[in-house]
Design an enzyme around this catalytic site. Structure first.
Site, PDB file in Angstrom:
ATOM      1  N   HIS A  45      39.307  38.808 -16.030  1.00  0.00           N
ATOM      2  CA  HIS A  45      39.267  39.992 -16.774  1.00  0.00           C
ATOM      3  C   HIS A  45      40.192  41.127 -15.964  1.00  0.00           C
ATOM      4  O   HIS A  45      40.531  40.988 -14.906  1.00  0.00           O
ATOM      5  CB  HIS A  45      37.679  40.550 -16.598  1.00  0.00           C
ATOM      6  CG  HIS A  45      36.673  39.578 -17.726  1.00  0.00           C
ATOM      7  ND1 HIS A  45      35.688  39.989 -18.103  1.00  0.00           N
ATOM      8  CD2 HIS A  45      37.270  38.260 -18.343  1.00  0.00           C
ATOM      9  CE1 HIS A  45      35.324  38.919 -19.086  1.00  0.00           C
ATOM     10  NE2 HIS A  45      36.091  38.166 -19.086  1.00  0.00           N
ATOM     11  N   GLU A  47      39.226  43.902 -14.433  1.00  0.00           N
ATOM     12  CA  GLU A  47      38.595  44.236 -13.121  1.00  0.00           C
ATOM     13  C   GLU A  47      39.114  43.328 -12.121  1.00  0.00           C
ATOM     14  O   GLU A  47      39.543  43.645 -10.845  1.00  0.00           O
ATOM     15  CB  GLU A  47      37.185  44.530 -13.212  1.00  0.00           C
ATOM     16  CG  GLU A  47      36.771  45.688 -14.103  1.00  0.00           C
ATOM     17  CD  GLU A  47      36.438  44.994 -15.530  1.00  0.00           C
ATOM     18  OE1 GLU A  47      35.389  45.551 -16.158  1.00  0.00           O
ATOM     19  OE2 GLU A  47      37.165  43.939 -16.148  1.00  0.00           O
ATOM     20  N   ASP A 204      59.877  31.728 -52.583  1.00  0.00           N
ATOM     21  CA  ASP A 204      60.538  32.048 -51.558  1.00  0.00           C
ATOM     22  C   ASP A 204      60.931  31.221 -50.665  1.00  0.00           C
ATOM     23  O   ASP A 204      61.693  31.115 -49.751  1.00  0.00           O
ATOM     24  CB  ASP A 204      59.553  33.356 -50.848  1.00  0.00           C
ATOM     25  CG  ASP A 204      59.489  34.643 -51.676  1.00  0.00           C
ATOM     26  OD1 ASP A 204      60.187  34.633 -52.699  1.00  0.00           O
ATOM     27  OD2 ASP A 204      58.739  35.396 -51.420  1.00  0.00           O
TER      28      ASP A 204
END
Length: 346
Positions: A45, A47, A204
């Protein structure tokens, strides 16, 4: 906190979801001494990454430091240990975070842990901005559907195509510029799935990959109710990344290079829930008009991107229209010569 939010944006939706995007800045004596962000789901994370930059600093020094975090530090064991405990163990003296964790099972618990450990805690700093950064994550906490973005291009007079019913194999008609194409490719890279209907695929023959941007290819998803597409002509098969054909039950068959998913029912949300369960946390819907109309009719969308070119088509296939809610957020910007209209539902 602005820097923490900018760091959070470095974590793309395709790398962090279903986790949030989080940034952290550690400040001592009015100077930033470390920073980090959550880079990938299941990994460190923000921190953790920030504190790993300053392993030499002990509790006595860090007692004078402040950690600015864009989301309340987590308080539970998931794929990684709780960040609130890490901040406590390292002796951080003050923690400022932008918003509480939206998970009702843990919301506020990280702040409580920090306060009980004697750490000064301030919350709600730039909360509105933080919620915008993590709008996809917030949606996933309260819904079992993917975060859905509709995107289309239209001429200045409101048409998507010069023909109401184009023939298969005709190829796409350019309405917007190369700058818009690069912008769209970045949108693709920022979402885990991209979806089109059978008609768009036949007319397309799109690649639906990322060529003009940085990031992974999304899972290519084609809705083909009775599996009528001639897969031998599809450019997307064989390209890097996965291709899924979604059909009704009873029409499935084996197709080399493709995953066939018999998930389509009259209720479109059934398919969307199955996509979510199979890792499609954010979905970019690129077309065509019929497919967009279905999503708009059922209000199955969170954002809309409309790229408007400068030229007129003077007829053909009309672009979709829909009602905006009063709490939605609208912005307009220029992308080269084109205009981007961006709407986020409230």
């Amino acid at each position: 906190m602005l820097r923490a939010l900018a760091l959070a944006e470095k974590g793309t939706s395709t790398s962090t979801l279903p986790n949030p995007k989080v940034g952290c800045v550690i400040v001592l004596d009015s100077k930033a001494i470390a920073e980090g962000h959550h880079e990938k789901h299941g990994e460190n994370h923000a921190e953790v990454n920030a504190l790993q930059m300053i392993p030499e600093l002990g509790r006595k020094v860090l007692a004078q430091a402040t950690a600015y975090v864009s989301l309340e530090p987590c308080s539970h064991f998931g794929k990684t240990p709780p960040c609130a405990n890490l901040l406590i163990n390292r002796g951080i003296g003050r923690v400022v975070y932008a918003m509480e964790d939206p998970n009702p099972l843990v919301s506020g618990a990280g702040g409580t842990l920090l306060r009980d450990a004697g750490i000064q805690v301030v919350s709600g700093v730039l909360e509105i901005e933080a919620r915008f950064v993590n709008r996809k994550f917030l949606h996933l906490q309260k819904s079992d559907l993917p975060y859905i973005i509709l995107k289309w291009a239209q001429s200045s007079d409101g048409y998507m195509d010069p023909e109401i019913s184009a023939l298969g194999g005709r190829g796409s008609v350019a309405i917007t510029t190369e700058e818009t194409m690069r912008h769209v490719h970045q949108l693709r890279a920022d979402n885990t799935g991209i979806l089109v209907g059978r008609k768009t695929t036949e007319v397309d023959n799109p690649s639906l990959n990322v060529r003009e941007a940085t990031g992974p290819n999304p899972v290519r998803i084609v809705i083909d109710p009775e599996l009528r597409i001639d897969e031998s002509k599809l450019k997307m098969i064989g390209l890097e990344g996965e291709t899924w054909l979604v059909c009704k039950m009873g029409f499935e068959r084996e197709i080399r290079g493709v995953q066939v998913k018999p998930w389509l029912e009259d209720d479109l949300s059934v398919m969307l829930r199955k996509l979510r369960c199979h890792g499609i946390h954010s979905l970019l819907v690129e077309g065509g008009a019929f497919t967009h109309a279905k999503f708009l009719e059922k209000e199955l969308f969170n954002e809309v991107y409309v790229f408007k070119g400068v030229g007129e088509l003077k007829g053909g296939l009309r672009a979709p229209t829909f009602k905006q809610n009063k709490s939605g957020k609208v912005s307009k910007s220029s992308v080269g010569a084109d205009t981007l209209w961006h709407y986020i539902r409230g």
